[in-house]
Design a protein around this motif. Sequence first.
Motif, short mmCIF file in Angstrom:
data_model
loop_
_atom_site.label_atom_id
_atom_site.label_comp_id
_atom_site.label_asym_id
_atom_site.label_seq_id
_atom_site.Cartn_x
_atom_site.Cartn_y
_atom_site.Cartn_z
N LEU A 1 -6.03 1.94 -8.90
CA LEU A 1 -5.89 0.72 -9.70
C LEU A 1 -7.06 0.50 -10.66
O LEU A 1 -6.84 0.18 -11.84
CB LEU A 1 -5.71 -0.49 -8.78
CG LEU A 1 -5.51 -1.83 -9.47
CD1 LEU A 1 -4.26 -1.81 -10.33
CD2 LEU A 1 -5.42 -2.95 -8.44
N LEU B 1 -10.32 -0.66 0.69
CA LEU B 1 -8.90 -0.36 0.88
C LEU B 1 -8.64 0.20 2.27
O LEU B 1 -7.64 -0.14 2.92
CB LEU B 1 -8.43 0.63 -0.18
CG LEU B 1 -8.27 0.09 -1.61
CD1 LEU B 1 -7.76 1.20 -2.52
CD2 LEU B 1 -7.32 -1.10 -1.65
N LEU C 1 -2.21 2.93 -1.57
CA LEU C 1 -1.64 3.29 -2.87
C LEU C 1 -2.34 2.56 -4.02
O LEU C 1 -2.15 2.93 -5.19
CB LEU C 1 -0.14 2.94 -2.88
CG LEU C 1 0.74 3.73 -1.90
CD1 LEU C 1 2.18 3.23 -1.96
CD2 LEU C 1 0.68 5.22 -2.20
N LEU C 2 -3.14 1.54 -3.70
CA LEU C 2 -3.88 0.81 -4.74
C LEU C 2 -5.16 1.54 -5.16
O LEU C 2 -5.89 1.02 -6.01
CB LEU C 2 -4.24 -0.59 -4.24
CG LEU C 2 -3.06 -1.52 -3.91
CD1 LEU C 2 -3.58 -2.83 -3.31
CD2 LEU C 2 -2.23 -1.80 -5.16
N ALA C 3 -5.45 2.71 -4.60
CA ALA C 3 -6.71 3.40 -4.90
C ALA C 3 -6.92 3.65 -6.39
O ALA C 3 -8.02 3.42 -6.91
CB ALA C 3 -6.77 4.71 -4.10
N TYR D 1 0.37 1.36 3.19
CA TYR D 1 0.72 1.32 1.77
C TYR D 1 -0.37 0.67 0.91
O TYR D 1 -0.34 0.79 -0.32
CB TYR D 1 2.04 0.58 1.58
CG TYR D 1 3.21 1.30 2.22
CD1 TYR D 1 3.66 2.50 1.69
CD2 TYR D 1 3.83 0.79 3.35
CE1 TYR D 1 4.73 3.17 2.28
CE2 TYR D 1 4.89 1.46 3.94
CZ TYR D 1 5.33 2.66 3.39
OH TYR D 1 6.38 3.33 3.98
N VAL D 2 -1.33 0.02 1.55
CA VAL D 2 -2.45 -0.54 0.79
C VAL D 2 -3.24 0.57 0.09
O VAL D 2 -3.81 0.36 -0.99
CB VAL D 2 -3.36 -1.37 1.73
CG1 VAL D 2 -4.62 -1.83 1.00
CG2 VAL D 2 -2.60 -2.56 2.27
N TRP E 1 -14.87 0.61 -3.27
CA TRP E 1 -13.46 0.24 -3.43
C TRP E 1 -12.58 0.96 -2.42
O TRP E 1 -11.71 0.35 -1.77
CB TRP E 1 -13.03 0.58 -4.86
CG TRP E 1 -11.55 0.48 -5.12
CD1 TRP E 1 -10.71 1.51 -5.40
CD2 TRP E 1 -10.74 -0.70 -5.12
NE1 TRP E 1 -9.43 1.06 -5.58
CE2 TRP E 1 -9.41 -0.31 -5.41
CE3 TRP E 1 -11.00 -2.04 -4.89
CZ2 TRP E 1 -8.36 -1.22 -5.48
CZ3 TRP E 1 -9.95 -2.96 -4.97
CH2 TRP E 1 -8.66 -2.54 -5.26
#
Length: 334
Positions: free
Chosen positions: A15, A71, A11-13, A8-9, A67
Amino acid sequence: MIEWVWPYVLLLAPLPALLRWLWRPLANRQAALTVPDVSSFRLQPESALTGRTRRLHWRPALLWLAWLALLTAAARPQWTGEPVTLPTTGRDLMLAVDISGSMGTEDMQLADQLVDRLTVVKQVVADFVAARQGDRVGLILFGTNAYLQAPLTFDLASVERLLNEAPVGIAGGKTAIGDAIGLAVKRLRAHPDGDRVLILLTDGANNVGEVAPTKAAELAAAEAIRIYTIGVGAEQMRMPGIFGALGSRLINPSAELDEDTLTRIADATGGRYFRARNTAKLLEIYDIIDALEAIEQDPETYRPISALYFWPLGLAWVLICALLLPIPGRFQHD
């Protein structure tokens, strides 16, 4: 097969793009720069400006790649291999070793040197444990109190290391044989019925504890736990006198060994009592115990796992270093 520990980390792409959209700068007019003479500024060809602009356009792309790589590393990718079957014989074997103060008596020979009893026990038991591949082996150390040093495990190297690190007297100077048996019964009864064995080694008699040795043996017999007891220590030892060898005398350093109780414990549980007066006899005893009949158990399986996070982490580090490099031709003036 590649798996993710924290997928689930990823999903921060988006951000960074979201933050840039929310906090985009307000349009404002900048004051013009007034200079008396522009002759000191060299106008560069349009082709050079276009080349530098093209190079600057790569920086946001590198930032995005760095980035995404960070992630990916944070999501903890790992490679899970095919299931591997562990060889098992079905024996659950608990070792209970006396480390009371009397185990420091130097009446045993090892490599033609006089050493204490615990040193010999560590040497012999270490070889015994190393040969028990496929068995679950546990370790109890006892003196005034009994302690579970290692639960039943296939990790024989850890059991051996924990025994070798145990000093004489750390569990107290007295001998709680009954408590050691009671603790072993508690741990062995938690496992399925099968060939459950306790090997208890001591050089003394029960003189402390909450449970009498014979009562503990009854509990073990009720749980179908077989106990092999070993009495260790020489029967003769020469003590020097006041005038050295001239006034020396022979003593029995194992006078306190309670062989009757150790025999009753073994007989009550279907085991045997052994007497180890020297290192060779102790080796022979463990060879006999090592020949115990094995039974079948459900095979144990595991899947080998290899971490992969360091690959995207290394890529992110390279990209960040590239971003920190100076841009050629960014500032040029006469």
